[in-house]
Design an enzyme around this catalytic site. Structure first.
Site, mmCIF file in Angstrom:
data_model
loop_
_atom_site.group_PDB
_atom_site.id
_atom_site.type_symbol
_atom_site.label_atom_id
_atom_site.label_comp_id
_atom_site.label_asym_id
_atom_site.label_seq_id
_atom_site.Cartn_x
_atom_site.Cartn_y
_atom_site.Cartn_z
ATOM 1 N N ASP A 155 0.809 -1.226 0.000
ATOM 2 C CA ASP A 155 0.000 0.000 0.000
ATOM 3 C C ASP A 155 0.837 1.268 0.000
ATOM 4 O O ASP A 155 1.810 1.380 0.727
ATOM 5 C CB ASP A 155 -0.929 0.068 1.212
ATOM 6 C CG ASP A 155 -1.752 1.349 1.127
ATOM 7 O OD1 ASP A 155 -2.481 1.490 0.150
ATOM 8 O OD2 ASP A 155 -1.601 2.219 1.997
ATOM 9 N N ASN A 281 -3.236 10.553 -1.851
ATOM 10 C CA ASN A 281 -2.966 9.716 -3.006
ATOM 11 C C ASN A 281 -3.811 8.446 -2.896
ATOM 12 O O ASN A 281 -3.622 7.701 -1.956
ATOM 13 C CB ASN A 281 -1.472 9.361 -3.038
ATOM 14 C CG ASN A 281 -1.094 8.658 -4.321
ATOM 15 O OD1 ASN A 281 -1.856 8.643 -5.288
ATOM 16 N ND2 ASN A 281 0.091 8.057 -4.332
ATOM 17 N N ASP A 308 -8.406 4.777 5.044
ATOM 18 C CA ASP A 308 -7.020 5.109 4.681
ATOM 19 C C ASP A 308 -6.473 6.128 5.701
ATOM 20 O O ASP A 308 -5.770 7.071 5.333
ATOM 21 C CB ASP A 308 -6.934 5.642 3.242
ATOM 22 C CG ASP A 308 -5.488 5.721 2.753
ATOM 23 O OD1 ASP A 308 -4.577 5.284 3.477
ATOM 24 O OD2 ASP A 308 -5.282 6.236 1.635
#
EC number: 3.5.2.3
Lengths: 433, 296
Positions: A155, A281, A308
């Site tokens: 990731d 991002n 996230d």
């Protein structure tokens, strides 16, 4: 032995078990004992008056950065777990891009031992696909799985080498392990700082075209079709990716995906005058992408909301926009932003709960995510009408990097229970011992 | 005290008032040369520049100010100091304005949020170069009287050009039609929303222009494959004598400098009768005097 706990007369929404009505939920010995339409009377039980509240399975976040080991100034496993339970999350998947990278059992065991010490919520480590996240050699997947990793991912970085990615998907079948991917063709994103579009042009920021994501989604779906196995696409951000996902699912590929609250709430205009709190991002996309993500959440194309959660320090953000570090925190605002979709009529309450609970649990095969008798008593008690204003200064997370500071939200976590124990109540973390 | 962070946000009347002030700052004009007597203006240049820095320095000095010239080379930046620490430290020494040039878009905006003195953007990344646009507009206005109804053609690397963005906003605000022209790889998505028209081929639009502004081609863009070679770029977009002969009678040639002679502009055109390039430079001092006066 702690007494039984009775959640009395709350609206129980348990999508997996098709429940959405006022019920009593009885918890005994850390597991769900009974879910009853008729009021229960349990002598000696601790009663939680849940009238007017929602009694939900604890939320599961497939995508969280806890920063430990290595960047404890931004977050620790303890503070990350505090933020999680304050947001109603009872399980989080911890990304491996820590410093040390989680590419060996040693790091996995460290994460798990710190999580046990924190003793707040379930922490599921994710291992790296490649050693050191370098995209060159596969990490020892078998060792990672044995140590407790629930998926593998590089990731933050794509596996640019398609041959290696193909073999990782093939090899992961050995363990029936989901392979989670950050989809970004680095040759397309280049030095870009925000999504391509009129805002980037106006601000003079080099653009990241959506093809940087969509082309990689296409590549990985092609690979998945050949290899079989399980692909999970992290933080889907564009219309093009949604289209490919929808088509892949129609053809029966085993692909799951997640969307973040910031991507389904904000578009590129949030960058405003170079606000690095809106730098992430994948970048915030255009309005039509936001609409596509919402639609995909509603129609089942995307099965999970993941935050996230990416804590950073003030110094990482108080810089020139192109130098700002990507990422925002998300655990403590996820529910409010998800419920905004309910208030706006984008999602039903049932669907909103599903993408926070059952969807993520099933995607990674994790326990919890539902309230069937026998399941762990991981519960979020929510006041759906509570109005509040996001105040980053009051986060349990060590970090404050949110684009939602000052935003008014409706719907808040009142209590969080993990394994039948109340770990968060009325704005306070409950000490474990 | 106000900032000049970009042309964006400036109204036509404000731009015109500033250009009117600049008239008074031309050599022999009526403006006072002691407006900044006893004050300090800091040129804070994180990126190399000769003409903008010199021009601002000349402007400040001829208004009576002392000038502090700070450059990133040999500074604490090499020791890892942040932009904010640098500008706060310079501000603490007492200047009334910081003239900031930086390779990151938005750097002056960040600085302006954290200092009390005026911040003047002397070029930020690929965003804006407002003083350049104002001096370009000033130059055209002196030639034409007004920009209303005129067509300004901007040619070259629009994607990476702060000069182009500021000029589009400035010329549009003053009533001109603006057309940008370049290869598709160097035309940013959504540029039309700034109010410009877009052309990929130069020859059809060239005869429409009352002024052609050639942008400097950064040769490193070739290695990034934005175009195959400077030779091909020059063949397609270079303003040579033969092309210039197809321009309207009286149409002007402009360039923000420094020129790649023989690439975007043939020497004969750069130095020819249509060229106002040195006028741009000369006018730059008067315009920057007006900017300092208005901001400080």
């Amino acid at each position: 032995m702690s007494p039984p706990v009775l959640f009395s007369r709350g609206r129980v929404i348990d999508p997996r078990n098709y429940v959405d009505s006022v019920r009593d939920v009885l918890v005994r010995d850390g597991v769900i004992a009974e879910v009853s339409e008729a009021p229960l009377s349990v002598p000696g039980a601790q009663v939680v008056e849940a009238q007017g509240h929602w009694v939900l399975p604890g939320f599961i976040d497939l995508h969280v950065h806890l920063r430990e080991p290595g960047e404890e100034g931004k977050e620790t496993i303890l503070t990350g777990c505090q933020a999680a339970v304050a947001g109603g999350f009872t399980g989080v998947v911890a990304m491996p891009n820590t410093k040390l990278v989680n590419d060996s059992s040693l790091v996995t065991e460290l994460v798990l031992s710190r999580a046990r010490a924190a003793n707040l919520c379930h922490v599921y480590p994710a291992g790296a696909i490649t050693k050191g996240l370098k995209g060159e050699e596969m990490a020892e997947m078998g060792e990672l799985v044995s140590a407790g990793c629930v998926c593998i991912t590089d990731d933050g970085r794509p596996v640019m080498n398609a041959g290696l990615m193909r073999r990782a998907l093939q090899y992961a079948r050995l363990f029936d392990l989901p392979v989670m991917v950050h989809e970004e063709d680095l040759t397309l994103s280049g030095k870009g700082a925000m999504t391509e579009g009129p805002t980037a042009t106006r601000l003079g920021l080099l653009p990241i075209p959506p093809s940087a994501e969509v082309a990689m989604v296409a590549r990985d779906l092609v690979l998945l079709e050949e290899t079989g196995g399980r692909l999970h696409i992290a933080h889907v951000s564009c219309e093009g990716s949604v289209r490919l996902l929808r088509e892949a699912k129609r053809r029966g590929l085993h692909v799951t995906s997640e969307v973040t609250p910031h991507h389904f709430t904000l578009d590129d205009a949030a960058v405003g005058e170079y606000d690095t709190h809106a730098k992430m991002n994948p970048p915030l996309r255009l309005r039509r992408d936001v609409e596509a993500l919402r639609e995909a959440l509603a129609d089942g194309t995307i099965e999970a909301i993941a935050t996230d959660h990416a804590p950073h320090g003030v110094l990482d953000k108080q810089v020139e926009f192109d130098k700002g570090i990507n990422g925002v925190v998300g655990l403590e605002t996820a529910l409010g932003l998800t419920l905004a979709l309910v208030h706006e009529g984008v999602l039903s309450a049932r669907r909103a709960v599903e993408v926070l609970t059952d969807g993520p649990a099933k995607a990674f095969g994790l326990p919890g995510g539902h309230l069937k008798p026998g399941a762990p008593a991981d519960i979020a008690l929510v006041d759906p009408e509570a109005k509040w204003t996001v105040d980053a200064g009051r986060f349990f997370s060590k970090s404050r990097n949110t684009p939602f500071h000052g935003r008014s939200l409706k719907g808040r976590v009142v209590q969080t229970w993990v394994g039948g124990r109340c770990v968060f109540d009325a704005g306070q973390i409950k000490e474990s011992r | 005290m106000r900032h000049l962070l970009g042309i964006e946000g400036w109204r036509r009347e404000e731009i015109e008032a500033l250009l009117d002030r600049a008239e008074a700052h031309l050599p022999g004009g009526s403006a006072s040369s002691s407006v900044l007597q006893g004050r300090v203006v800091a040129n804070v240049f994180f990126e190399d520049s000769t003409r903008t820095r010199t021009s601002f320095e000349m402007a400040a000095k001829t208004l009576g100010a002392e000038v502090l010239n700070w450059t990133a080379q040999g500074s604490s930046i090499s020791k890892g100091e942040t932009l904010l620490d640098t500008v706060r430290n310079i501000e603490a020494t007492g200047p009334v304005a910081l003239v900031i040039r930086h390779r990151s878009s938005g750097a002056p905006h960040l600085a302006a949020r954290h200092v009390r003195c005026a911040v003047i953007n002397a070029g930020d990344g690929t965003h804006e170069h407002p003083s350049q646009a104002l001096l370009d507009a000033f130059t055209l206005r002196r030639r034409w009287g007004a920009l209303d109804g005129r067509t300004v053609l901007i040619v070259g690397d629009i994607l990476h050009s702060r000069v182009a963005r500021s000029n589009i906003l400035c010329m549009k605000a003053l009533g001109a039609r603006v057309v940008v022209c370049g290869p598709p790889t160097l035309l940013p998505v959504g540029i039309q929303q700034l109010g410009t028209e877009v052309a990929m081929h130069l020859d059809p639009v060239l005869p429409q222009a009352d002024a052609v502004m050639c942008l400097r081609l950064q040769t490193e863009r070739q290695s990034e494959s934005f175009f195959p070679s400077t030779r091909e770029f020059s063949r397609l977009y270079g303003l040579n004598a033969q092309r210039a002969s197809k321009m309207k009678e009286g149409a002007l040639v402009m360039h923000p400098g420094p020129i790649n002679r023989g690439v975007e502009l043939a020497p004969a055109v750069a130095d020819g009768a249509r060229s106002v390039i040195l006028e741009q430079v000369a006018n730059g001092v008067a315009v920057r005097r007006a900017i300092l006066e208005v901001c400080v």
